[in-house]
Design a protein around this motif. Structure first.
Motif, short mmCIF file in Angstrom:
data_model
loop_
_atom_site.label_atom_id
_atom_site.label_comp_id
_atom_site.label_asym_id
_atom_site.label_seq_id
_atom_site.Cartn_x
_atom_site.Cartn_y
_atom_site.Cartn_z
N GLN A 1 -23.89 2.46 -40.83
CA GLN A 1 -24.39 1.99 -42.12
C GLN A 1 -24.65 3.15 -43.07
N LEU A 2 -25.31 4.19 -42.55
CA LEU A 2 -25.63 5.35 -43.38
C LEU A 2 -24.36 6.06 -43.85
N MET A 3 -23.41 6.22 -42.96
CA MET A 3 -22.16 6.88 -43.34
C MET A 3 -21.42 6.07 -44.40
N ARG A 4 -21.36 4.75 -44.22
CA ARG A 4 -20.69 3.91 -45.21
C ARG A 4 -21.39 3.98 -46.56
N GLU A 5 -22.71 3.90 -46.55
CA GLU A 5 -23.46 4.00 -47.81
C GLU A 5 -23.22 5.33 -48.50
N THR A 6 -23.06 6.38 -47.72
CA THR A 6 -22.90 7.72 -48.28
C THR A 6 -21.51 7.95 -48.84
N VAL A 7 -20.47 7.53 -48.12
CA VAL A 7 -19.11 7.83 -48.55
C VAL A 7 -18.55 6.80 -49.52
N GLY A 8 -19.19 5.66 -49.65
CA GLY A 8 -18.70 4.64 -50.55
C GLY A 8 -17.65 3.74 -49.90
N PRO A 9 -17.06 2.85 -50.67
CA PRO A 9 -16.19 1.81 -50.10
C PRO A 9 -14.79 2.25 -49.73
N ASP A 10 -14.35 3.40 -50.21
CA ASP A 10 -12.93 3.74 -50.09
C ASP A 10 -12.59 4.64 -48.91
N LEU A 11 -13.50 5.54 -48.53
CA LEU A 11 -13.22 6.43 -47.40
C LEU A 11 -13.33 5.66 -46.09
N GLY A 12 -12.57 6.08 -45.10
CA GLY A 12 -12.65 5.44 -43.79
C GLY A 12 -13.92 5.84 -43.06
N VAL A 13 -14.44 4.92 -42.25
CA VAL A 13 -15.56 5.20 -41.35
C VAL A 13 -15.15 4.74 -39.96
N LYS A 14 -15.17 5.67 -39.00
CA LYS A 14 -14.77 5.34 -37.63
C LYS A 14 -15.98 5.37 -36.72
N ALA A 15 -16.20 4.26 -36.03
CA ALA A 15 -17.25 4.17 -35.02
C ALA A 15 -16.63 4.40 -33.65
N SER A 16 -17.16 5.37 -32.92
CA SER A 16 -16.55 5.74 -31.66
C SER A 16 -17.62 6.08 -30.63
N GLY A 17 -17.38 5.70 -29.39
CA GLY A 17 -18.32 5.98 -28.33
C GLY A 17 -19.24 4.80 -28.07
N GLY A 18 -19.07 4.16 -26.93
CA GLY A 18 -19.95 3.07 -26.55
C GLY A 18 -19.59 1.71 -27.11
N VAL A 19 -18.43 1.60 -27.77
CA VAL A 19 -17.98 0.30 -28.28
C VAL A 19 -17.13 -0.33 -27.18
N ARG A 20 -17.73 -1.28 -26.46
CA ARG A 20 -17.09 -1.79 -25.25
C ARG A 20 -16.89 -3.30 -25.23
N THR A 21 -17.52 -4.01 -26.15
CA THR A 21 -17.44 -5.47 -26.13
C THR A 21 -17.07 -6.00 -27.51
N PRO A 22 -16.62 -7.25 -27.59
CA PRO A 22 -16.37 -7.85 -28.90
C PRO A 22 -17.61 -7.83 -29.79
N GLU A 23 -18.77 -8.00 -29.17
CA GLU A 23 -20.00 -7.99 -29.95
C GLU A 23 -20.28 -6.60 -30.53
N ASP A 24 -20.03 -5.56 -29.72
CA ASP A 24 -20.17 -4.20 -30.22
C ASP A 24 -19.27 -3.98 -31.43
N LEU A 25 -18.01 -4.38 -31.28
CA LEU A 25 -17.05 -4.19 -32.37
C LEU A 25 -17.50 -4.94 -33.62
N ALA A 26 -17.94 -6.16 -33.46
CA ALA A 26 -18.37 -6.96 -34.60
C ALA A 26 -19.53 -6.31 -35.34
#
Length: 218
Positions: free
Chosen positions: A169-194
């Motif tokens: 959330q913080l990274m998205r708020e900081t970089v704005g809507p156009d830059l990519g934000v990648k979440a990595s590490g510990g994303v293991r379930t559909p719920e995590d991804l969502a």
């Protein structure tokens, strides 16, 4: 190919990875329509040959996982990765510089890697947010934007913990809507991804991509 699968960098960065495992990773990525396979630099050429003729890209890592190599080494790694066929490069910032407030050094290093990648590869900047304060995460994100990076990324997956909703959330708020934000590490379930997508992630780094996709209802 689903919208969900195109969010995922299908990842195998274990130091024990074998050629057979890399081949399997690519086969799974092609089968499921993942955005890229993310592999260590030694496997870029093999992965690139294997994805030829498919929509799957090849992602690799630079300064990984500590971020403490010199700028010159990170630039060389980037040039080597691009020469070997990488479409995307995920670089780790110098965490010590961030903790010490050496933001100009961090920005200059990111820019050097971006310049080395040129038009041949996207650059994602790994912040290792579990080691930074919120203020440091925000400043690292701002410097990534200023240096011309294409993405900011939460984590290597090799430190204290991986992505959190709050960091994304913080990274998205900081970089704005156009830059990519990648979440990595510990994303293991559909719920995590969502949760990560809802927080603002536009890419997910995961080794459990096939399992996530099988159970996802996004």
């Amino acid at each position: 190919m689903s919208k969900i699968s195109q969010l995922i960098d299908h990842t195998l960065l274990a130091p024990t990875a074998t050629a057979t495992q890399i081949d399997t990773l690519v086969q799974e990525a092609v089968e499921h329509g993942f955005k890229t396979v993310c592999v260590n630099p030694a496997w870029v050429s093999r992965a690139r040959r294997a994805v030829e003729g498919t929509p799957v890209g090849v992602c690799t890592v630079v300064g990984f996982p500590l971020g403490a190599s010199t700028t010159a080494v990170k630039v060389f790694e980037t040039t080597d990765a691009v020469t070997n066929g990488a479409h995307e490069v995920d670089m780790v910032i110098n965490i010590g510089w961030a903790l010490a407030g050496q933001w100009d050094d961090i920005e200059a290093e990111i820019r050097a890697v971006v310049d080395a990648a040129g038009s041949q590869a996207l650059v994602k900047v790994i912040l290792e947010t579990c080691l930074l304060t919120a203020e440091q995460t925000a400043e690292a994100s701002r410097r990534s934007v200023a240096a011309g990076a294409d993405f900011v990324k939460t984590s290597t997956g090799f430190s204290k913990h991986g992505a959190t909703v709050e960091a994304v959330q913080l990274m998205r708020e900081t970089v704005g809507p156009d830059l990519g934000v990648k979440a990595s590490g510990g994303v293991r379930t559909p719920e995590d991804l969502a949760r990560m997508v809802e927080a603002g992630a536009s890419r997910i780094g995961a080794s459990a991509g096939a399992a996530i996709l099988a159970g996802s209802t996004i």
